[in-house]
Design an enzyme around this catalytic site. Structure first.
Site, short mmCIF file in Angstrom:
data_model
loop_
_atom_site.label_atom_id
_atom_site.label_comp_id
_atom_site.label_asym_id
_atom_site.label_seq_id
_atom_site.Cartn_x
_atom_site.Cartn_y
_atom_site.Cartn_z
N CYS A 259 -2.23 8.66 2.19
CA CYS A 259 -2.31 8.42 0.91
C CYS A 259 -3.37 7.89 -0.09
CB CYS A 259 -2.07 6.11 1.05
SG CYS A 259 -2.96 5.52 1.92
N GLU B 114 0.42 -0.98 0.03
CA GLU B 114 -0.23 -0.32 -0.03
C GLU B 114 1.09 1.79 0.24
OE1 GLU B 114 -3.09 -0.61 0.33
OE2 GLU B 114 -3.37 -2.24 0.27
P1 NAD Z 1 10.19 6.88 4.33
O1 NAD Z 1 10.29 6.32 2.71
O2 NAD Z 1 11.31 7.27 4.66
O3 NAD Z 1 9.08 6.16 4.99
C1 NAD Z 1 7.87 5.55 5.24
C2 NAD Z 1 8.27 3.97 5.70
O4 NAD Z 1 8.73 2.99 5.75
C3 NAD Z 1 8.17 4.95 7.67
O5 NAD Z 1 7.02 4.50 8.78
C4 NAD Z 1 9.37 3.92 7.69
O6 NAD Z 1 9.08 3.51 8.91
C5 NAD Z 1 9.05 2.43 7.14
N1 NAD Z 1 10.42 2.74 6.21
C6 NAD Z 1 11.28 3.32 5.84
N2 NAD Z 1 12.27 2.39 5.54
C7 NAD Z 1 12.18 1.28 5.49
C8 NAD Z 1 12.42 -0.18 4.93
N3 NAD Z 1 13.97 -0.56 4.62
N4 NAD Z 1 12.83 -1.52 5.58
C9 NAD Z 1 11.04 -1.29 6.18
N5 NAD Z 1 10.40 -0.06 6.14
C10 NAD Z 1 10.96 1.00 5.97
O7 NAD Z 1 9.22 8.38 4.04
P2 NAD Z 1 8.72 9.62 5.47
O8 NAD Z 1 9.34 10.30 5.31
O9 NAD Z 1 8.12 8.23 6.22
O10 NAD Z 1 6.98 9.50 4.18
C11 NAD Z 1 7.45 10.19 3.32
C12 NAD Z 1 6.51 9.12 2.55
O11 NAD Z 1 6.09 8.16 2.89
C13 NAD Z 1 4.99 10.24 1.51
O12 NAD Z 1 5.41 10.95 0.26
C14 NAD Z 1 4.65 8.96 1.47
O13 NAD Z 1 4.59 9.20 -0.18
C15 NAD Z 1 4.83 7.68 2.37
N6 NAD Z 1 3.98 7.16 2.72
C16 NAD Z 1 2.86 6.33 3.02
C17 NAD Z 1 1.91 6.61 3.98
C18 NAD Z 1 0.62 5.17 3.23
O14 NAD Z 1 -0.07 5.53 4.12
N7 NAD Z 1 0.97 4.85 2.17
C19 NAD Z 1 1.78 5.63 4.44
C20 NAD Z 1 3.57 6.80 5.54
C21 NAD Z 1 4.18 7.57 4.44
#
Ligand code: NAD
Length: 479
Positions: free
Chosen positions: A285, A251
Site C-alpha cells: 500500500c 489501513e
Molecule cells: P479486495 O478488495 O477483493 O480484497 C482486499 C482484502 O480484503 C482481501 O484480503 C480480502 O480478504 C478482504 N476482503 C474482501 N472483502 C471483504 C469483506 N467483505 N470483509 C472483510 N474482508 C474482505 O481486493 P484484492 O483484489 O484482494 O486486492 C486488490 C486491492 O486491495 C488493491 O488495489 C489494494 O488497494 C488493496 N489491498 C491493500 C492492501 C494494503 O496493504 N492496504 C493489502 C491488500 C490489498
C-alpha cells in the site's frame, strides 16, 4: 533451505485449540499455479465459538499483569525468530516473494511484536489536580474484543501488527487472516501459543471474508474493527461498524507520489526508486508509484530507473537468483496487463518490462512507463503491482499539486538535498507517512496510517496502541 520444509497443514485456532472444518478452498502457489494447501472455511458455529472464546479470553487476558503479557508476547517473538527459515519458506510458497524478503517481513513483524509488548507496560493514565477531596483519574482501558481482517500481501507482518497491538493493550482478538496467504498468520499464532498465550486471547479463523465480517462486526461483544485492504472494502466495513457505533482502524490503499526534485542525484535516485518499486512486486500500500521528476534531471533519472529495472530479475521466490517474485494472484496480473495497455495507448513509453513472462504462474517484470500522461488509468487508480509511472514536471509547485491531486494519502516520498525543500514538503504533501531520500515508510516505534480515503487510525508507535484503548475518567470525592 527450500527442500527442508513443507507447507503446513492449515487449521484455525479457537479457544487455544487447533481446529479443521468440513469445507475447504484450495491455496495456490502463485509462482506455478499449483495447489499447496487446503484452507478450512469457518462455519457459523466456528464463529460463535470464537466469540465465546474471545469473551472468556478477554476477561483472563485483561486481568493478566502487563509485565506477564509482555513476557508471553516476547516469548512468541523469540520462537518466531528461531523458526524464521521455516516460516519464510511457507510465505514464499503462498505469496510469491523471494525468501530474503519473506525473512525480512517476518523479522520486521517480530520487531513490531517486541516493541508493542514492552510499550504495553507503559499504557499510563493521568491524575488531574482538583479541589481538596476530589480526585480525577484518567484510566486507559483495553477496548475489548477486536475483530481483525488482514490481507494477502504481508501474510505475517500485517497480522502481527494487529495481534500485537490488541494483545499489548490487554484486548482479545479474533483475526480473519487472508484466505490466499493463510500460513503466515497461522505460524505466528502457533508461536504465540507455544510462547504461553492463554486460550481465547487470540483466535484465528479463515473463510469467506464478506460472510465473516458481516456476521462479526454487528455482534455486541466485538468492540473494535481493524482492517487492511482495499478502499471499497474498507468503506463497506466502516459503514457497517458505524451502524453499530464501533470504532475502526482502516489501513487502505495508497498511490504514493515520489517527488524527485531538481537538486537530487538523478542516477542514485533512479536506482533507489527501481529497487523500492520492486519490493513485494509493488504489491504494497506504500509502494512508490507516481514519480514526478523535474524536467532538468528527467532524462538521466528515467534512464537510471529503466536500467536498474531491467537488471532486476523476476522469478520463483524460492530461487535465490530471483530479486522479485511473481504477483500474488491472477487479479493483479490482469490488472497490470490492463494498465500497461491503457497507458501505452495514451502515449506512455515502455522503458522496461511491460509484458507477462511465460504462461504459467503470475510472472510480470518490473515495468517502467516513461512520459506517462496524467490521463492514463494507472495515474489515478492504484496499480498495486510493479509499475513505475514516470511523469515530467517543471516546478516543485506542479509536483506538489499533482502529488496531492488524488483522494489517496497514505505514503509519499521525495528525493532532495535541500533542507528548505524537505521542510516545505513535510508541510504540504498530504500523506500519513513521508519518506525523504529513502523508502522506509514506518518502523515499529513510529505511527503508520493514512489521510483522506487511505483510512484513519494508526498502527505502530504509541498512537497505534492508543487505538486499542478507551479512556475513562473517574471523579472521586473522598469522604
Ligand atoms: P479486495 O478488495 O477483493 O480484497 C482486499 C482484502 O480484503 C482481501 O484480503 C480480502 O480478504 C478482504 N476482503 C474482501 N472483502 C471483504 C469483506 N467483505 N470483509 C472483510 N474482508 C474482505 O481486493 P484484492 O483484489 O484482494 O486486492 C486488490 C486491492 O486491495 C488493491 O488495489 C489494494 O488497494 C488493496 N489491498 C491493500 C492492501 C494494503 O496493504 N492496504 C493489502 C491488500 C490489498
Amino acid at each position: 533451505m527450500s527442500t527442508q520444509y513443507q507447507y503446513p497443514k492449515l487449521q484455525m485456532l479457537i479457544n487455544g485449540k487447533w481446529r479443521d472444518t468440513k469445507d475447504h478452498e484450495p491455496v495456490l502457489n502463485p509462482a506455478e499455479e499449483t495447489v499447496i494447501g487446503q484452507l478450512p472455511m469457518a462455519t457459523r458455529q466456528d464463529l460463535d465459538d470464537a466469540l465465546e472464546a474471545a469473551q472468556a479470553g478477554f476477561r483472563a487476558w485483561r486481568a493478566t499483569s502487563p509485565a506477564k503479557r509482555a513476557e508471553i508476547l516476547l516469548n512468541g517473538a523469540r520462537l518466531v525468530r528461531e523458526r524464521v527459515d521455516e516460516h519464510a519458506y511457507a510465505i514464499t510458497l503462498e505469496q510469491g516473494k523471494p525468501l530474503a524478503q519473506s525473512k525480512s517481513e517476518i523479522l520486521r513483524g517480530c520487531e513490531i511484536i517486541e516493541w508493542d509488548a514492552t510499550e504495553g507496560r507503559r499504557v499510563y493514565g493521568r491524575i488531574i489536580p482538583s479541589e481538596p477531596g476530589m480526585r480525577h483519574t484518567v484510566l486507559r482501558q483495553p477496548v475489548g474484543i477486536v475483530a481483525a481482517f488482514s490481507p494477502w500481501n504481508f501474510p505475517m507482518s500485517s497480522p502481527a501488527r494487529k495481534i500485537a497491538g490488541a494483545l499489548s493493550a490487554g484486548c482479545s482478538i479474533i483475526i480473519k487472516a487472508s484466505e490466499e496467504t493463510p500460513a503466515g498468520a497461522m505460524l505466528l499464532a502457533k508461536a504465540l501459543t507455544d510462547g504461553g498465550l492463554p486460550p481465547g486471547a487470540l483466535n484465528l479463523i479463515f473463510g469467506n471474508p464478506a460472510e465473516i465480517s458481516d456476521y462479526l462486526i454487528p455482534k455486541p461483544q466485538v468492540r473494535l474493527i481493524t482492517f487492511t485492504g482495499s478502499i471499497p472494502v474498507g468503506k463497506r466495513l466502516t459503514t457497517l461498524a458505524g451502524q453499530h457505533m464501533k470504532p475502526v482502524i482502516m489501513e487502505l490503499g495508497g498511490h504514493a507520489p515520489v517527488l524527485v526534485c531538481e537538486d537530487a542525484d538523478p542516477v542514485a535516485a533512479g536506482t533507489t526508486c527501481a529497487i523500492g518499486k520492486s519490493r513485494n512486486s509493488g504489491q504494497v500500500c506504500t509502494a512508490p508509484t507516481r514519480f514526478f521528476v523535474h524536467d532538468k534531471i528527467y532524462r538521466e533519472f528515467s534512464d537510471a530507473i529503466a536500467r536498474k529495472a531491467n537488471a532486476i530479475k523476476e522469478g520463483n521466490g524460492l530461487d535465490p537468483a530471483s530479486d522479485m517474485g511473481p504477483l500474488a494472484n491472477r487479479r493483479r496480473l490482469e490488472a497490470m496487463e490492463m494498465f500497461v495497455e491503457d497507458a501505452a495507448a495514451k502515449g506512455a513509453k515502455i522503458l522496461a518490462g511491460g509484458r507477462r513472462i511465460g504462461d504459467r504462474g503470475y510472472h510480470f517484470p518490473l515495468t517502467v512507463l516513461g512520459d506517462i500522461p496524467i490521463e492514463a488509468r494507472a495515474m489515478s487508480e492504484e496499480p498495486f503491482g510493479p509499475l513505475a509511472l514516470v511523469h515530467r514536471v517543471r516546478s516543485l509547485d506542479e509536483a506538489i499539486e499533482k502529488a496531492n491531486s488524488l483522494p489517496f494519502g497514505l505514503a509519499g516520498y521525495a528525493f532532495t538535498r535541500s533542507a528548505a525543500t524537505a521542510h516545505r514538503l513535510s508541510e504540504e504533501v498530504e500523506v500519513g507517512n513521508l519518506g525523504i531520500n529513502h523508502f522506509v515508510a514506518s518502523v515499529a516505534e513510529t505511527p503508520f496510517g493514512g489521510v483522506k480515503e487511505s483510512g484513519f487510525g494508526r498502527e505502530g508507535g504509541t498512537e497505534g496502541l492508543e487505538c486499542y484503548t478507551v479512556t475513562k475518567n473517574v471523579s472521586h470525592l473522598i469522604e
